[in-house]
Motif scaffolding. Sequence first.
Motif, short mmCIF file in Angstrom:
data_model
loop_
_atom_site.label_atom_id
_atom_site.label_comp_id
_atom_site.label_asym_id
_atom_site.label_seq_id
_atom_site.Cartn_x
_atom_site.Cartn_y
_atom_site.Cartn_z
N UNK A 172 -6.62 0.22 -7.69
CA UNK A 172 -7.33 -1.06 -7.63
C UNK A 172 -6.35 -2.22 -7.47
N UNK A 173 -5.29 -2.21 -8.27
CA UNK A 173 -4.30 -3.28 -8.19
C UNK A 173 -3.63 -3.30 -6.82
N UNK A 174 -3.31 -2.13 -6.31
CA UNK A 174 -2.70 -2.05 -4.98
C UNK A 174 -3.61 -2.59 -3.90
N UNK A 175 -4.89 -2.27 -4.00
CA UNK A 175 -5.85 -2.77 -3.02
C UNK A 175 -5.97 -4.29 -3.08
N UNK A 176 -6.04 -4.82 -4.29
CA UNK A 176 -6.15 -6.27 -4.45
C UNK A 176 -4.88 -6.96 -3.94
N UNK A 208 0.82 -1.20 0.00
CA UNK A 208 0.00 0.00 0.00
C UNK A 208 0.86 1.26 0.00
N UNK A 209 1.94 1.26 0.74
CA UNK A 209 2.85 2.41 0.79
C UNK A 209 3.49 2.66 -0.57
N UNK A 210 3.93 1.61 -1.23
CA UNK A 210 4.55 1.77 -2.55
C UNK A 210 3.56 2.33 -3.56
N UNK A 211 2.34 1.81 -3.57
CA UNK A 211 1.31 2.31 -4.49
C UNK A 211 0.97 3.76 -4.16
N UNK A 212 0.90 4.08 -2.89
CA UNK A 212 0.59 5.44 -2.46
C UNK A 212 1.65 6.43 -2.93
N UNK A 213 2.91 6.05 -2.90
CA UNK A 213 3.97 6.94 -3.34
C UNK A 213 3.88 7.21 -4.84
N UNK A 214 3.58 6.19 -5.62
CA UNK A 214 3.41 6.38 -7.07
C UNK A 214 2.21 7.27 -7.34
N UNK A 215 1.12 7.03 -6.63
CA UNK A 215 -0.09 7.83 -6.81
C UNK A 215 0.17 9.30 -6.47
N UNK A 272 2.09 10.98 -9.28
CA UNK A 272 1.35 11.22 -10.53
C UNK A 272 0.13 12.13 -10.38
N UNK A 273 -0.32 12.38 -9.18
CA UNK A 273 -1.53 13.19 -8.96
C UNK A 273 -1.47 14.58 -9.60
N UNK A 274 -0.38 15.32 -9.53
CA UNK A 274 -0.36 16.66 -10.13
C UNK A 274 -0.60 16.65 -11.65
N UNK A 275 -0.25 15.57 -12.32
CA UNK A 275 -0.40 15.48 -13.76
C UNK A 275 -1.78 14.94 -14.15
N UNK A 276 -2.49 14.35 -13.21
CA UNK A 276 -3.75 13.68 -13.50
C UNK A 276 -4.81 14.61 -14.09
N UNK A 277 -4.81 15.87 -13.69
CA UNK A 277 -5.81 16.81 -14.22
C UNK A 277 -5.57 17.14 -15.69
N UNK A 278 -4.36 17.00 -16.14
CA UNK A 278 -4.02 17.38 -17.51
C UNK A 278 -4.14 16.24 -18.50
N UNK A 284 -5.18 9.82 -19.46
CA UNK A 284 -4.53 8.52 -19.35
C UNK A 284 -3.86 8.35 -17.98
N UNK A 285 -3.39 9.45 -17.40
CA UNK A 285 -2.79 9.38 -16.07
C UNK A 285 -3.87 9.09 -15.03
N UNK A 286 -5.04 9.68 -15.21
CA UNK A 286 -6.16 9.41 -14.30
C UNK A 286 -6.53 7.93 -14.35
N UNK A 287 -6.56 7.39 -15.57
CA UNK A 287 -6.86 5.96 -15.73
C UNK A 287 -5.78 5.12 -15.07
N UNK A 288 -4.53 5.49 -15.26
CA UNK A 288 -3.42 4.74 -14.66
C UNK A 288 -3.50 4.79 -13.13
N UNK A 289 -3.86 5.94 -12.58
CA UNK A 289 -3.99 6.06 -11.13
C UNK A 289 -5.11 5.17 -10.61
N UNK A 290 -6.20 5.13 -11.34
CA UNK A 290 -7.32 4.27 -10.93
C UNK A 290 -6.89 2.80 -10.96
#
Length: 75
Positions: free
Chosen positions: A48-52, A19-26, A29-35, A38-44
């Motif tokens: 999900x993958x991190x949770x599973x 969870x920590x590793x996924x959180x760091x990547x998220x 990438x969050x600042x770029x997600x609004x622009x 595809x980044x928003x999709x990758x974050x989603x």
Amino acid sequence: MAASLKGFADATTGGGIVTTAISQVTDTLNPVADKLSSVTTALTVLTVVGSVLAAAGIAYRLWAKGRERALDDAP
């Protein structure tokens, strides 16, 4: 009882690492997600993958501790 609490603590620690590793990547990438959509999709997908993976890691660790306990009790 203490052994079962130790097993649960081990399992949650293993899940927390993923969870920590996924959180760091998220967070990265969050600042770029609004622009970029595809980044928003990758974050989603990462969320999900991190949770599973975290849930699977916790379940596996609990199973492994139970199996270890059963083998220790075997004659």
